[in-house]
Write a protein that holds these residues in place. Sequence first.
Motif, PDB file in Angstrom:
ATOM      1  N   GLY A   1       0.884  -1.300   0.124  1.00  0.00           N
ATOM      2  CA  GLY A   1       0.043   0.171   0.051  1.00  0.00           C
ATOM      3  C   GLY A   1       0.940   1.173  -0.010  1.00  0.00           C
ATOM      4  O   GLY A   1       0.316   2.399  -0.104  1.00  0.00           O
ATOM      5  N   GLY A   2       2.248   1.104   0.029  1.00  0.00           N
ATOM      6  CA  GLY A   2       3.117   2.088  -0.229  1.00  0.00           C
ATOM      7  C   GLY A   2       2.973   2.912   1.258  1.00  0.00           C
ATOM      8  O   GLY A   2       2.357   2.615   2.158  1.00  0.00           O
ATOM      9  N   ALA A   3       3.189   4.592   1.187  1.00  0.00           N
ATOM     10  CA  ALA A   3       3.312   5.308   2.357  1.00  0.00           C
ATOM     11  C   ALA A   3       1.846   5.524   2.992  1.00  0.00           C
ATOM     12  O   ALA A   3       1.866   5.740   4.222  1.00  0.00           O
ATOM     13  CB  ALA A   3       4.015   6.595   1.693  1.00  0.00           C
ATOM     14  N   ALA A   4       0.833   5.381   2.065  1.00  0.00           N
ATOM     15  CA  ALA A   4      -0.433   5.480   2.521  1.00  0.00           C
ATOM     16  C   ALA A   4      -0.901   4.648   3.339  1.00  0.00           C
ATOM     17  O   ALA A   4      -1.901   4.549   4.335  1.00  0.00           O
ATOM     18  CB  ALA A   4      -1.352   5.760   1.362  1.00  0.00           C
ATOM     19  N   GLY A   5      -0.417   3.200   3.143  1.00  0.00           N
ATOM     20  CA  GLY A   5      -0.739   2.288   4.230  1.00  0.00           C
ATOM     21  C   GLY A   5      -1.772   1.156   3.228  1.00  0.00           C
ATOM     22  O   GLY A   5      -2.407   1.561   2.149  1.00  0.00           O
ATOM     23  N   TRP A   6      -2.182   0.115   3.871  1.00  0.00           N
ATOM     24  CA  TRP A   6      -3.093  -0.740   3.353  1.00  0.00           C
ATOM     25  C   TRP A   6      -4.496  -0.329   4.147  1.00  0.00           C
ATOM     26  O   TRP A   6      -4.649  -0.547   5.182  1.00  0.00           O
ATOM     27  CB  TRP A   6      -2.946  -2.183   3.367  1.00  0.00           C
ATOM     28  CG  TRP A   6      -3.461  -3.146   3.316  1.00  0.00           C
ATOM     29  CD1 TRP A   6      -4.574  -3.325   2.043  1.00  0.00           C
ATOM     30  CD2 TRP A   6      -4.346  -3.957   4.121  1.00  0.00           C
ATOM     31  NE1 TRP A   6      -5.279  -4.203   2.007  1.00  0.00           N
ATOM     32  CE2 TRP A   6      -5.272  -4.751   3.371  1.00  0.00           C
ATOM     33  CE3 TRP A   6      -3.945  -4.579   5.347  1.00  0.00           C
ATOM     34  CZ2 TRP A   6      -5.745  -6.070   3.904  1.00  0.00           C
ATOM     35  CZ3 TRP A   6      -4.591  -5.607   5.800  1.00  0.00           C
ATOM     36  CH2 TRP A   6      -5.762  -6.288   5.382  1.00  0.00           C
ATOM     37  N   GLN A   7      -5.581  -0.359   3.228  1.00  0.00           N
ATOM     38  CA  GLN A   7      -7.045  -0.251   3.731  1.00  0.00           C
ATOM     39  C   GLN A   7      -7.553  -1.527   3.601  1.00  0.00           C
ATOM     40  O   GLN A   7      -7.987  -2.199   2.599  1.00  0.00           O
ATOM     41  CB  GLN A   7      -7.784   0.937   2.859  1.00  0.00           C
ATOM     42  CG  GLN A   7      -9.195   1.005   3.068  1.00  0.00           C
ATOM     43  CD  GLN A   7      -9.493   1.293   4.559  1.00  0.00           C
ATOM     44  OE1 GLN A   7      -9.429   2.605   4.741  1.00  0.00           O
ATOM     45  NE2 GLN A   7      -9.935   0.419   5.589  1.00  0.00           N
TER      46      GLN A   7
ATOM     47  N   VAL B   1      -6.656   1.704   8.622  1.00  0.00           N
ATOM     48  CA  VAL B   1      -5.733   1.771   7.684  1.00  0.00           C
ATOM     49  C   VAL B   1      -4.515   1.491   8.369  1.00  0.00           C
ATOM     50  O   VAL B   1      -4.042   1.942   9.415  1.00  0.00           O
ATOM     51  CB  VAL B   1      -5.427   3.098   6.932  1.00  0.00           C
ATOM     52  CG1 VAL B   1      -4.479   2.855   5.850  1.00  0.00           C
ATOM     53  CG2 VAL B   1      -6.612   3.547   6.128  1.00  0.00           C
ATOM     54  N   GLN B   2      -3.708   0.312   7.982  1.00  0.00           N
ATOM     55  CA  GLN B   2      -2.441  -0.132   8.440  1.00  0.00           C
ATOM     56  C   GLN B   2      -1.034  -0.229   7.746  1.00  0.00           C
ATOM     57  O   GLN B   2      -1.364  -0.442   6.489  1.00  0.00           O
ATOM     58  CB  GLN B   2      -2.593  -1.557   9.288  1.00  0.00           C
ATOM     59  CG  GLN B   2      -3.178  -2.494   8.374  1.00  0.00           C
ATOM     60  CD  GLN B   2      -3.610  -3.585   8.951  1.00  0.00           C
ATOM     61  OE1 GLN B   2      -4.809  -3.620   9.475  1.00  0.00           O
ATOM     62  NE2 GLN B   2      -2.981  -4.622   9.017  1.00  0.00           N
ATOM     63  N   ASN B   3      -0.183  -0.035   8.353  1.00  0.00           N
ATOM     64  CA  ASN B   3       1.215  -0.180   7.718  1.00  0.00           C
ATOM     65  C   ASN B   3       1.541  -1.843   7.670  1.00  0.00           C
ATOM     66  O   ASN B   3       1.409  -2.321   8.636  1.00  0.00           O
ATOM     67  CB  ASN B   3       2.300   0.537   8.423  1.00  0.00           C
ATOM     68  CG  ASN B   3       2.303   2.115   8.144  1.00  0.00           C
ATOM     69  OD1 ASN B   3       1.786   2.707   7.162  1.00  0.00           O
ATOM     70  ND2 ASN B   3       2.394   2.682   9.239  1.00  0.00           N
ATOM     71  N   LEU B   4       1.867  -2.271   6.598  1.00  0.00           N
ATOM     72  CA  LEU B   4       2.021  -3.584   6.462  1.00  0.00           C
ATOM     73  C   LEU B   4       3.206  -4.038   5.426  1.00  0.00           C
ATOM     74  O   LEU B   4       3.265  -3.398   4.217  1.00  0.00           O
ATOM     75  CB  LEU B   4       0.793  -4.317   5.721  1.00  0.00           C
ATOM     76  CG  LEU B   4       0.896  -5.869   5.538  1.00  0.00           C
ATOM     77  CD1 LEU B   4       0.984  -6.782   6.653  1.00  0.00           C
ATOM     78  CD2 LEU B   4      -0.715  -6.322   4.958  1.00  0.00           C
ATOM     79  N   SER B   5       4.080  -4.567   6.072  1.00  0.00           N
ATOM     80  CA  SER B   5       5.398  -4.643   5.283  1.00  0.00           C
ATOM     81  C   SER B   5       5.566  -6.340   4.858  1.00  0.00           C
ATOM     82  O   SER B   5       5.302  -7.049   5.728  1.00  0.00           O
ATOM     83  CB  SER B   5       6.451  -4.253   5.816  1.00  0.00           C
ATOM     84  OG  SER B   5       6.993  -5.094   7.087  1.00  0.00           O
ATOM     85  N   LEU B   6       5.964  -6.515   3.853  1.00  0.00           N
ATOM     86  CA  LEU B   6       6.442  -7.935   3.433  1.00  0.00           C
ATOM     87  C   LEU B   6       7.859  -8.151   3.365  1.00  0.00           C
ATOM     88  O   LEU B   6       8.765  -7.176   2.438  1.00  0.00           O
ATOM     89  CB  LEU B   6       5.646  -8.357   2.164  1.00  0.00           C
ATOM     90  CG  LEU B   6       6.044  -9.569   1.354  1.00  0.00           C
ATOM     91  CD1 LEU B   6       5.757 -10.814   2.551  1.00  0.00           C
ATOM     92  CD2 LEU B   6       5.393  -9.936  -0.047  1.00  0.00           C
ATOM     93  N   ASP B   7       8.610  -8.953   4.071  1.00  0.00           N
ATOM     94  CA  ASP B   7       9.898  -9.180   3.983  1.00  0.00           C
ATOM     95  C   ASP B   7      10.231 -10.470   3.641  1.00  0.00           C
ATOM     96  O   ASP B   7      10.012 -11.533   4.057  1.00  0.00           O
ATOM     97  CB  ASP B   7      10.516  -8.952   5.622  1.00  0.00           C
ATOM     98  CG  ASP B   7      11.896  -9.058   5.573  1.00  0.00           C
ATOM     99  OD1 ASP B   7      12.631  -9.170   4.570  1.00  0.00           O
ATOM    100  OD2 ASP B   7      12.437  -8.630   6.682  1.00  0.00           O
ATOM    101  N   LEU B   8      11.138 -10.804   2.534  1.00  0.00           N
ATOM    102  CA  LEU B   8      11.431 -11.713   1.934  1.00  0.00           C
ATOM    103  C   LEU B   8      12.941 -12.099   2.119  1.00  0.00           C
ATOM    104  O   LEU B   8      13.538 -12.668   1.353  1.00  0.00           O
ATOM    105  CB  LEU B   8      11.337 -11.757   0.252  1.00  0.00           C
ATOM    106  CG  LEU B   8       9.733 -11.708   0.090  1.00  0.00           C
ATOM    107  CD1 LEU B   8       9.563 -11.775  -1.747  1.00  0.00           C
ATOM    108  CD2 LEU B   8       9.105 -12.836   0.637  1.00  0.00           C
ATOM    109  N   THR B   9      13.900 -11.319   3.200  1.00  0.00           N
ATOM    110  CA  THR B   9      15.128 -11.630   3.337  1.00  0.00           C
ATOM    111  C   THR B   9      15.350 -12.964   3.534  1.00  0.00           C
ATOM    112  O   THR B   9      14.718 -13.729   4.251  1.00  0.00           O
ATOM    113  CB  THR B   9      15.364 -10.504   4.543  1.00  0.00           C
ATOM    114  OG1 THR B   9      15.096  -9.212   4.408  1.00  0.00           O
ATOM    115  CG2 THR B   9      16.829 -10.730   4.864  1.00  0.00           C
ATOM    116  N   GLY B  10      16.532 -13.481   3.046  1.00  0.00           N
ATOM    117  CA  GLY B  10      16.979 -14.954   3.051  1.00  0.00           C
ATOM    118  C   GLY B  10      16.372 -15.791   1.910  1.00  0.00           C
ATOM    119  O   GLY B  10      16.472 -16.937   2.011  1.00  0.00           O
TER     120      GLY B  10
END
Length: 475
Positions: A310-316, A329-338
């Motif tokens: 959702g970028g800087a605006a976040g996910w609705q 509306v929430q900040n949601l990150s997806l981390d594929l490290t590794g």
Amino acid sequence: MSFNIGLSGIRAASSDLNITGNNIANASTVGFKSSRAEFADVYSASILGTGSNAQGSGVVLDNVAQIFTQGDINYTENSLDLAINGNGFFVTSNNGALSYTRAGYFGTNQEGFIVNNNGERLQGYGVNAVTGRINEGVPTDLRVDTRAANPNRTSKVESTLNLNSTSVRPTAAQNAYDTTFATEYSAHITANAVDPATPTEDEMAAARAAAEPAALTAARDQARTGFDPSDSSTYNSSTSVNVYDSLGNAHVMTKYFVKTDANTWDMHVLIDGRDLSGTLATDPAFSSDPEVLTFNSSGALIGGQITNIGGAAGWQPLDANGEPAGAEVQNLSLDLTGSSQYASSFGVTSVVQDGFTTGELAGLSIDDNGMLIARYTNGQTKTQGQLVLATFANQQGLKPLGDTAWAQSSASGEPVIGVPGSGTQGLIQSGALEQSNVDLSEMLINLIVAQRNYQANAKTIQTEDAVTQTIINLR
């Protein structure tokens, strides 16, 4: 004199029988501690004390001592049945009046307090409602909170996976690449007056280099415009995980992976079958802007590891109709490290997300250190308190109250309050009860001994009576 001596012996033997009988009667009483009679001899004394040749005057019951040895631990199916393995007593309160017991029959009353069979409340440390930490200090009545657990919205999804390096572009993207490459290659040959029948190696390499960028762009554009989550031929692999909004609603996050070059992949992220603008995949306006993942020649992910959904605006969060679900509306990150790109089949090796839905109380457990842990239907656990134990400098000085409980006295000293496993405190065994420490074999032998003592002392009285009768019969 002999009558009094014999009488004291009968009384002592009777007390011994009573104490032994009480032990036998409580052989199955949970938490019961056996007693023993401790006798002392009696000597007559004058104002100047007892002479060296003083004759005894019988026996007296000097003390009834309780034996605080460990009883056997028997396991039950009730998680609130508790046994102490080691030193200490449970602390219970009856409207502020404290008592101490080894009997671990506990349950909950209508208000949620943990109580024993007599309604006395188990004492322990509560939990700070803000920090969730144990409030060590003054013990209080332990209480089970039966309210539903609050949901927690997902803020981060961590996933480690492998993308198959031997995968090829989807068919449509590969066709676009081949067509564009052929066109650009021919155009370069023509523009540079190269004989197409006999090009040199350098001329062919130059033509390939000139055609490659346009071909890659065409393949990538075709892969993106042709991506259709309902058509598996438009992507190489996919995987899903549930994420949660602030109201505890579950949403399905699906990641689709499309190979666009040797070490480059497009990752499309859809939530509930919608792109991040909220458009359904079946809608003509659907447009998924992918994240580009890049790998080095060793197969390690070096670009696109973390994506902010959702970028800087976040996910609705949206409901089934595509309308705002009422959640934040929430900040949601997806981390594929590794993650990696090796020559093996696609696979997800781990996935972790920090959200969960609401949950109802499903059960309780108490660990070795007395932590009261609630389990919920959403798979979460929550610490609701920690019970305490009490120890005394002189256990023998405790005052028996009945109901397998004792009270503090001046002889016992002040109670030392602590959590199980600390200092000299024992450990807690949940789902178990400590049985009586009465040894029935020993008690039955004691009965025989006490009976013989009683009979022998009665014989003393009988003999004294015969002697007295002889004197009376003298003329």
